[in-house]
Motif scaffolding. Structure first.
Motif, mmCIF file in Angstrom:
data_model
loop_
_atom_site.group_PDB
_atom_site.id
_atom_site.type_symbol
_atom_site.label_atom_id
_atom_site.label_comp_id
_atom_site.label_asym_id
_atom_site.label_seq_id
_atom_site.Cartn_x
_atom_site.Cartn_y
_atom_site.Cartn_z
ATOM 1 N N PHE A 6 5.618 26.241 43.321
ATOM 2 C CA PHE A 6 5.887 26.098 44.748
ATOM 3 C C PHE A 6 6.396 27.417 45.333
ATOM 4 O O PHE A 6 5.912 27.880 46.366
ATOM 5 N N ARG A 7 7.363 28.026 44.650
ATOM 6 C CA ARG A 7 7.933 29.291 45.137
ATOM 7 C C ARG A 7 6.912 30.419 45.114
ATOM 8 O O ARG A 7 6.835 31.210 46.060
ATOM 9 N N LEU A 8 6.127 30.491 44.056
ATOM 10 C CA LEU A 8 5.113 31.542 43.976
ATOM 11 C C LEU A 8 4.040 31.356 45.045
ATOM 12 O O LEU A 8 3.596 32.322 45.668
ATOM 13 N N TYR A 9 3.637 30.125 45.257
ATOM 14 C CA TYR A 9 2.606 29.820 46.249
ATOM 15 C C TYR A 9 3.062 30.235 47.654
ATOM 16 O O TYR A 9 2.301 30.798 48.430
ATOM 17 N N LEU A 10 4.332 29.948 47.967
ATOM 18 C CA LEU A 10 4.857 30.243 49.303
ATOM 19 C C LEU A 10 5.507 31.617 49.413
ATOM 20 O O LEU A 10 5.910 32.030 50.498
ATOM 21 N N ALA A 40 2.959 17.515 51.366
ATOM 22 C CA ALA A 40 3.796 17.419 52.566
ATOM 23 C C ALA A 40 4.932 18.438 52.512
ATOM 24 O O ALA A 40 5.319 19.002 53.546
ATOM 25 N N ASP A 41 5.473 18.690 51.323
ATOM 26 C CA ASP A 41 6.528 19.693 51.177
ATOM 27 C C ASP A 41 5.997 21.088 51.463
ATOM 28 O O ASP A 41 6.683 21.913 52.070
ATOM 29 N N VAL A 42 4.776 21.349 51.046
ATOM 30 C CA VAL A 42 4.145 22.643 51.328
ATOM 31 C C VAL A 42 3.997 22.817 52.835
ATOM 32 O O VAL A 42 4.314 23.878 53.390
ATOM 33 N N ALA A 43 3.532 21.774 53.516
ATOM 34 C CA ALA A 43 3.358 21.842 54.967
ATOM 35 C C ALA A 43 4.702 22.076 55.665
ATOM 36 O O ALA A 43 4.795 22.897 56.593
ATOM 37 N N ARG A 44 5.735 21.371 55.216
ATOM 38 C CA ARG A 44 7.062 21.555 55.812
ATOM 39 C C ARG A 44 7.576 22.977 55.563
ATOM 40 O O ARG A 44 8.141 23.603 56.455
ATOM 41 N N ALA A 45 7.381 23.490 54.355
ATOM 42 C CA ALA A 45 7.836 24.847 54.025
ATOM 43 C C ALA A 45 7.091 25.885 54.867
ATOM 44 O O ALA A 45 7.695 26.850 55.350
ATOM 45 N N ARG A 46 5.808 25.688 55.063
ATOM 46 C CA ARG A 46 5.035 26.613 55.913
ATOM 47 C C ARG A 46 5.564 26.588 57.348
ATOM 48 O O ARG A 46 5.655 27.627 57.998
#
Length: 107
Positions: A6-10, A40-46
């Protein structure tokens, strides 16, 4: 995806991620002591990254936006349940309900 993925992706660090979780902006699932993140967490982080990085929104502003996103999500669920309940009614009841909703929407 797991924490590292997750951290690397974002492209965020663990301190940043931990802060977002402490603020309640992200609520990952935990499995065997490991944090797991959904789409959904990825979308929120973005969204958080866009708000803070590209738009210069401060933490209080992000907090407000995330609360509004959560409320909108809740309203969508309520609307889906309402439409399901209406769909289970007889045709004449459905028609009357939709007429009432149109009247409300038109006023």
């Amino acid at each position: 995806m797991d924490d590292l993925e997750f951290r690397l992706y974002l492209k965020i660090d663990v301190v940043q991620l931990d802060f977002w979780i402490e603020q309640g902006w992200l609520i990952p699932e935990t499995s065997s002591g490991q944090r797991q993140f959904r789409d959904a967490d990825v979308a929120r982080a973005r969204l958080i990254l866009d708000l803070m990085g590209n738009m210069g929104v401060n933490e209080a502003g992000v907090d407000i936006v995330m609360e509004l996103v959560d409320e909108l999500h809740g309203l969508r669920g309520t609307m889906a349940r309402l439409m399901t309940a209406i769909g289970r009614q007889e045709r004449d009841v459905q028609r009357r309900l939709f007429e009432i909703l149109e009247d409300i929407d038109g006023s």
